[in-house]
Scaffold this motif. Sequence first.
Motif, short mmCIF file in Angstrom:
data_model
loop_
_atom_site.label_atom_id
_atom_site.label_comp_id
_atom_site.label_asym_id
_atom_site.label_seq_id
_atom_site.Cartn_x
_atom_site.Cartn_y
_atom_site.Cartn_z
N ASP A 1 11.62 41.19 -18.32
CA ASP A 1 12.79 40.76 -17.56
C ASP A 1 12.47 40.54 -16.08
O ASP A 1 13.11 39.71 -15.42
N LEU A 2 11.49 41.28 -15.55
CA LEU A 2 11.10 41.09 -14.16
C LEU A 2 10.65 39.66 -13.90
O LEU A 2 10.89 39.10 -12.82
N PHE A 3 9.99 39.07 -14.89
CA PHE A 3 9.49 37.71 -14.74
C PHE A 3 10.57 36.67 -15.07
O PHE A 3 10.65 35.63 -14.41
N HIS A 4 11.38 36.98 -16.04
CA HIS A 4 12.46 36.05 -16.39
C HIS A 4 13.50 35.95 -15.28
O HIS A 4 14.18 34.92 -15.16
N LYS A 5 13.62 36.98 -14.46
CA LYS A 5 14.54 36.92 -13.33
C LYS A 5 14.00 36.02 -12.22
O LYS A 5 14.77 35.49 -11.42
N ARG A 6 12.68 35.85 -12.17
CA ARG A 6 12.06 35.12 -11.07
C ARG A 6 11.58 33.72 -11.43
O ARG A 6 11.45 32.86 -10.56
N PHE A 7 11.27 33.52 -12.72
CA PHE A 7 10.64 32.27 -13.13
C PHE A 7 11.34 31.69 -14.35
O PHE A 7 11.94 32.42 -15.15
N ASP A 8 11.23 30.39 -14.49
CA ASP A 8 11.78 29.73 -15.67
C ASP A 8 11.05 30.22 -16.92
O ASP A 8 9.82 30.33 -16.93
N ALA A 9 11.81 30.47 -17.97
CA ALA A 9 11.22 31.04 -19.20
C ALA A 9 10.15 30.13 -19.79
O ALA A 9 9.20 30.61 -20.43
N SER A 10 10.27 28.82 -19.59
CA SER A 10 9.30 27.88 -20.16
C SER A 10 7.92 28.02 -19.53
O SER A 10 6.92 27.56 -20.10
N LYS A 11 7.83 28.68 -18.38
CA LYS A 11 6.54 28.84 -17.69
C LYS A 11 5.79 30.09 -18.15
O LYS A 11 4.61 30.26 -17.83
N ILE A 12 6.46 30.99 -18.87
CA ILE A 12 5.91 32.31 -19.16
C ILE A 12 5.22 32.33 -20.52
O ILE A 12 5.81 31.91 -21.53
N GLU A 13 3.99 32.80 -20.55
CA GLU A 13 3.22 32.92 -21.79
C GLU A 13 2.60 34.31 -21.89
O GLU A 13 2.35 34.97 -20.88
N THR A 14 2.33 34.71 -23.11
CA THR A 14 1.73 36.02 -23.37
C THR A 14 0.58 35.85 -24.35
O THR A 14 0.64 35.00 -25.23
N GLY A 15 -0.47 36.67 -24.19
CA GLY A 15 -1.55 36.60 -25.17
C GLY A 15 -2.82 37.25 -24.67
O GLY A 15 -2.91 37.76 -23.56
N GLY A 16 -3.85 37.21 -25.53
CA GLY A 16 -5.17 37.70 -25.17
C GLY A 16 -5.23 39.17 -24.82
O GLY A 16 -6.06 39.58 -24.00
N GLU A 17 -4.37 39.98 -25.47
CA GLU A 17 -4.30 41.39 -25.08
C GLU A 17 -5.63 42.12 -25.17
O GLU A 17 -5.89 43.05 -24.42
N PHE A 18 -6.49 41.72 -26.12
CA PHE A 18 -7.73 42.46 -26.34
C PHE A 18 -8.98 41.71 -25.85
O PHE A 18 -10.08 42.23 -25.97
N GLU A 19 -8.78 40.50 -25.32
CA GLU A 19 -9.96 39.72 -24.96
C GLU A 19 -9.88 38.99 -23.64
O GLU A 19 -10.89 38.51 -23.13
#
Length: 350
Positions: free
Chosen positions: A303-321
């Motif tokens: 939510d910290l990021f969704h409050k500041r940036f457009d949701a279309s810009k936000i990506e998640t991944g690569g947790e282990f690499e």
Amino acid sequence: PAFTETVIDNRRYGFEDLLSAFLFRVKAHAGAALDELPPRVIVGRPVTFAGGSDEQLALQRYETAFARLGFTDIRYAYEPVGAAFFFARQLTTAATVLVADFGGGTSDFSIVRFEPAPDGMRSTALARSGVGVAGDAFDYRIIDRLVSPELGKGGDYRSLGKILPIPQRYYAAFARWDQLALLKASRDMKDIRSIARNALEPDKLESLVEVLDDNHGYALYQSVSRLKMDLSTHETAQFSFSAGAVDIEQTVARSEFEAWIAPEIAQIEAAIDRAVEQSGLAPEAIDRIFLTGGTSFVPAVRDLFHKRFDASKIETGGEFESIASGLALIGREADLELWSDRRSPEAEAL
């Protein structure tokens, strides 16, 4: 306080001993691929070490461990910068990227500008910040609310005809599951056993002794991790910890959990804002946001990021690499001085 040493089979091991043993084991598993190591290694480091640890002491310990493997050019790069290089592989156009790397003990942020160039992507560092709290701190909040009271925290005991409060410091070790083993081996353990015999609620102190004596710490933190994961996708979840004679069950609402971790969320939020401010950019000028690390799945963090940036810009991944791969990519850079540092001669003399 910083970790100093542990004792295994009557032999003392410092942090650098444990790390170098791990690195030699990794080298052995790799077989022929790592028979001949290059002189240079790029080592990831957080922007801010957890718990305000002595940065130079931490780097010196890294230096000692990697030098034992034979590396002579040991360089350090910020972990979120490594994650940024990992993310940049998918870029085809110029972009300003904010990377948020959430580890167990640190939350680190980096803003990097990537632009196409004849030899690949040209990169420019714009800002970085960090704070020494993340998933470990969230775990401790859960334990402090759900588990420690069932193990005697907040209770009293009799001593010399007086009713005294049980010392709170015994429960501070629950901030890190590995610290429980150190508590078991400390002088405090004798006092805990004595207090258990004189506690007004002896069953709870006996449960504390069992958790420590029977090394239930790892199982406890597995239960905590399951609760965090469940609360990331559900509004309520069941906390369940059962080990030996210890059995703790409680339903937790996501809103409760978010209230518990509010102080840490505020610190993370401030670190994000510092990075953006340091970059000199308005939030809308940042093109992509890449979140990596398990704590990035916590809704209050997202939510910290969704409050500041457009949701279309936000990506998640690569947790282990993401970090390890990105550090390798940094090692290919023509000018390593832009992205990595050696320890200063003054620090090496310490």
